[in-house]
Design a protein around this motif. Structure first.
Motif, PDB file in Angstrom:
ATOM      1  N   LEU A 142       0.810  -1.105   0.032  1.00  0.00           N
ATOM      2  CA  LEU A 142       0.052  -0.073   0.061  1.00  0.00           C
ATOM      3  C   LEU A 142       1.001   1.243   0.030  1.00  0.00           C
ATOM      4  O   LEU A 142       2.046   1.316   0.535  1.00  0.00           O
ATOM      5  CB  LEU A 142      -0.935   0.149   1.086  1.00  0.00           C
ATOM      6  CG  LEU A 142      -1.855  -1.110   1.279  1.00  0.00           C
ATOM      7  CD1 LEU A 142      -2.453  -1.085   2.778  1.00  0.00           C
ATOM      8  CD2 LEU A 142      -3.096  -0.891   0.271  1.00  0.00           C
ATOM      9  N   LYS A 143       0.245   2.409  -0.671  1.00  0.00           N
ATOM     10  CA  LYS A 143       1.155   3.507  -0.279  1.00  0.00           C
ATOM     11  C   LYS A 143       0.712   4.307   0.788  1.00  0.00           C
ATOM     12  O   LYS A 143      -0.505   4.505   1.024  1.00  0.00           O
ATOM     13  CB  LYS A 143       0.538   4.412  -1.595  1.00  0.00           C
ATOM     14  CG  LYS A 143       1.182   4.099  -2.984  1.00  0.00           C
ATOM     15  CD  LYS A 143       0.837   4.904  -4.190  1.00  0.00           C
ATOM     16  CE  LYS A 143       1.389   4.371  -5.460  1.00  0.00           C
ATOM     17  NZ  LYS A 143       1.283   5.368  -6.455  1.00  0.00           N
ATOM     18  N   LEU A 144       1.444   4.463   1.679  1.00  0.00           N
ATOM     19  CA  LEU A 144       1.390   5.011   3.120  1.00  0.00           C
ATOM     20  C   LEU A 144       1.979   6.245   3.346  1.00  0.00           C
ATOM     21  O   LEU A 144       2.841   6.949   2.520  1.00  0.00           O
ATOM     22  CB  LEU A 144       2.064   3.973   4.046  1.00  0.00           C
ATOM     23  CG  LEU A 144       1.631   2.471   3.983  1.00  0.00           C
ATOM     24  CD1 LEU A 144       2.410   1.901   4.979  1.00  0.00           C
ATOM     25  CD2 LEU A 144       0.259   2.591   4.093  1.00  0.00           C
ATOM     26  N   TYR A 145       1.320   7.162   4.078  1.00  0.00           N
ATOM     27  CA  TYR A 145       1.799   8.294   4.483  1.00  0.00           C
ATOM     28  C   TYR A 145       2.701   8.249   5.769  1.00  0.00           C
ATOM     29  O   TYR A 145       2.477   7.814   6.765  1.00  0.00           O
ATOM     30  CB  TYR A 145       0.801   9.342   4.939  1.00  0.00           C
ATOM     31  CG  TYR A 145       1.284  10.604   5.611  1.00  0.00           C
ATOM     32  CD1 TYR A 145       1.478  11.607   4.595  1.00  0.00           C
ATOM     33  CD2 TYR A 145       1.239  10.810   7.004  1.00  0.00           C
ATOM     34  CE1 TYR A 145       2.043  12.951   5.229  1.00  0.00           C
ATOM     35  CE2 TYR A 145       1.720  11.948   7.410  1.00  0.00           C
ATOM     36  CZ  TYR A 145       1.958  13.064   6.704  1.00  0.00           C
ATOM     37  OH  TYR A 145       2.676  14.299   7.093  1.00  0.00           O
ATOM     38  N   GLY A 146       4.143   8.411   5.371  1.00  0.00           N
ATOM     39  CA  GLY A 146       4.963   8.179   6.657  1.00  0.00           C
ATOM     40  C   GLY A 146       5.158   6.604   6.720  1.00  0.00           C
ATOM     41  O   GLY A 146       5.236   5.704   5.926  1.00  0.00           O
ATOM     42  N   PHE A 147       5.849   6.443   8.004  1.00  0.00           N
ATOM     43  CA  PHE A 147       6.192   4.978   8.315  1.00  0.00           C
ATOM     44  C   PHE A 147       4.932   4.152   8.786  1.00  0.00           C
ATOM     45  O   PHE A 147       3.997   4.549   9.072  1.00  0.00           O
ATOM     46  CB  PHE A 147       7.022   4.949   9.545  1.00  0.00           C
ATOM     47  CG  PHE A 147       7.693   3.525   9.981  1.00  0.00           C
ATOM     48  CD1 PHE A 147       8.493   2.925   9.330  1.00  0.00           C
ATOM     49  CD2 PHE A 147       7.265   3.137  11.342  1.00  0.00           C
ATOM     50  CE1 PHE A 147       8.906   1.633   9.660  1.00  0.00           C
ATOM     51  CE2 PHE A 147       7.668   1.977  11.545  1.00  0.00           C
ATOM     52  CZ  PHE A 147       8.658   1.258  10.701  1.00  0.00           C
ATOM     53  N   ASN A 148       5.126   2.822   8.286  1.00  0.00           N
ATOM     54  CA  ASN A 148       4.232   1.767   8.702  1.00  0.00           C
ATOM     55  C   ASN A 148       4.006   1.478  10.193  1.00  0.00           C
ATOM     56  O   ASN A 148       5.006   0.859  10.665  1.00  0.00           O
ATOM     57  CB  ASN A 148       4.220   0.582   7.761  1.00  0.00           C
ATOM     58  CG  ASN A 148       3.009  -0.602   7.894  1.00  0.00           C
ATOM     59  OD1 ASN A 148       2.270  -0.443   9.009  1.00  0.00           O
ATOM     60  ND2 ASN A 148       3.130  -1.348   7.212  1.00  0.00           N
ATOM     61  N   ASN A 149       3.133   1.933  10.734  1.00  0.00           N
ATOM     62  CA  ASN A 149       3.283   1.892  12.419  1.00  0.00           C
ATOM     63  C   ASN A 149       2.570   0.539  12.779  1.00  0.00           C
ATOM     64  O   ASN A 149       2.447   0.195  14.017  1.00  0.00           O
ATOM     65  CB  ASN A 149       2.557   2.988  13.008  1.00  0.00           C
ATOM     66  CG  ASN A 149       3.559   4.168  12.734  1.00  0.00           C
ATOM     67  OD1 ASN A 149       4.573   4.300  13.225  1.00  0.00           O
ATOM     68  ND2 ASN A 149       3.033   5.171  12.327  1.00  0.00           N
ATOM     69  N   LEU A 150       2.173  -0.336  11.992  1.00  0.00           N
ATOM     70  CA  LEU A 150       1.634  -1.705  12.545  1.00  0.00           C
ATOM     71  C   LEU A 150       2.496  -2.481  12.918  1.00  0.00           C
ATOM     72  O   LEU A 150       3.728  -2.747  12.695  1.00  0.00           O
ATOM     73  CB  LEU A 150       0.662  -2.318  11.259  1.00  0.00           C
ATOM     74  CG  LEU A 150      -0.431  -1.538  10.725  1.00  0.00           C
ATOM     75  CD1 LEU A 150      -1.054  -2.180   9.652  1.00  0.00           C
ATOM     76  CD2 LEU A 150      -1.793  -1.692  11.902  1.00  0.00           C
ATOM     77  N   THR A 197       7.392  -7.558  14.353  1.00  0.00           N
ATOM     78  CA  THR A 197       7.790  -6.723  13.352  1.00  0.00           C
ATOM     79  C   THR A 197       7.075  -5.555  13.449  1.00  0.00           C
ATOM     80  O   THR A 197       5.637  -5.688  13.723  1.00  0.00           O
ATOM     81  CB  THR A 197       7.954  -7.580  12.266  1.00  0.00           C
ATOM     82  OG1 THR A 197       6.667  -7.731  11.622  1.00  0.00           O
ATOM     83  CG2 THR A 197       8.815  -8.789  12.077  1.00  0.00           C
ATOM     84  N   CYS A 198       7.652  -4.570  12.902  1.00  0.00           N
ATOM     85  CA  CYS A 198       6.829  -3.393  12.681  1.00  0.00           C
ATOM     86  C   CYS A 198       7.274  -2.817  11.185  1.00  0.00           C
ATOM     87  O   CYS A 198       8.362  -3.673  10.596  1.00  0.00           O
ATOM     88  CB  CYS A 198       7.050  -2.065  13.450  1.00  0.00           C
ATOM     89  SG  CYS A 198       9.057  -1.737  13.745  1.00  0.00           S
TER      90      CYS A 198
END
Length: 255
Positions: free
Chosen positions: A7-15, A132-133
């Motif tokens: 996916l195109k995300l805004y900023g870092f993937n925080n999941l 993981t994140c």
């Protein structure tokens, strides 16, 4: 299903994605001496050095970088290994500063060889946890992990926590569609096991357990040739092995 699509995300993937993976290997060891020899064999076969090799290969497979390794063998039995990992692209180069929360991704493994004095069965359990994140997805390593151990019974839990945002600012509580852990295991592997899912989609929680369908008795005998045993003894051992496996798979005392 294309599990590699991003996916195109805004900023870092925080999941935060957590995979807990328990494997059980059951063996028939008749005498106390055989039981102790089996434990010694397992300790040698799955010592911390080999476990480290397995986990570093896993880390390469998910596209992560090992930051540090801690390993330990225990007396009288068992071993543990912990790897601190980060996404390969996030590892700092000269002149850059590492973002602190990235190195909270980790992989751990613990082994638990055991036997009971009143039974002829010995059990080896290995627990693997991957937290993981970012973009790291540990589910892609399941076939490798199953194949790295003698896996009679397997239980897996996968949980996604937190949220991230897409480029439009919309909250995303999952970064890819997941229907079942089984979708990440090859059909060839699944054909060898009885498989059950218990999923709670509202909580992004997925549980799968597996039990080997066919038992080749020779693979479960320690220092004994199956052809040296009379047919009635073979049937008795097979019954004991299957009962043990069913109870571990069920998570309760059945018999």
């Amino acid at each position: 299903m294309d599990h590699s699509e991003k996916l195109k995300l805004y900023g870092f993937n925080n999941l935060t994605k957590a995979l807990s993976f328990n494997i059980y290997d059951v063996c028939y060891a008749k005498t106390p001496r055989e039981q102790k020899d089996y434990i010694a064999y397992i300790d040698q076969q799955y010592n911390s050095e080999r476990l480290t090799r397995i986990l570093t290969s896993l880390t390469d497979m998910i596209g992560a970088r090992v930051l540090s390794i801690s390993q330990q063998d225990y007396d009288p039995q068992g071993a543990s290994v912990t790897l601190l990992i980060a996404e390969d692209s996030m590892v700092p180069v000269q002149g850059e500063t590492q973002v602190a929360h990235l190195d909270k991704s980790h992989v751990t493994v613990h082994t638990y060889p055991e036997y009971h004095p009143e039974t002829c069965l010995a059990t080896f359990r290995v627990d693997i946890d991957v937290a993981t994140c970012g973009e790291i997805t540990p589910l892609s390593t399941l076939d490798y992990l199953i194949g790295s151990f003698d896996s009679d019974i397997i239980t897996m839990d996968y949980r996604v926590r937190g949220f991230t945002r897409d480029v439009d600012g919309k909250k995303l509580f999952m970064d890819r569609e997941i229907r079942s852990i089984q979708d990440y295991i090859s059909k060839e592997t699944l054909r060898r096991y009885d498989v059950v899912d218990i999923n709670v989609y509202e909580a992004n929680l997925f549980h799968t357990k597996m039990m080997l369908k066919e038992i080749d008795l020779q693979n479960y005998l320690f220092k004994t040739d199956v052809y040296e045993l009379p047919p009635t003894t073979r049937l008795s051992i097979m019954d004991s092995l299957r009962r043990e496996m069913i109870e571990i798979f069920s998570g309760r005392n059945v018999f």
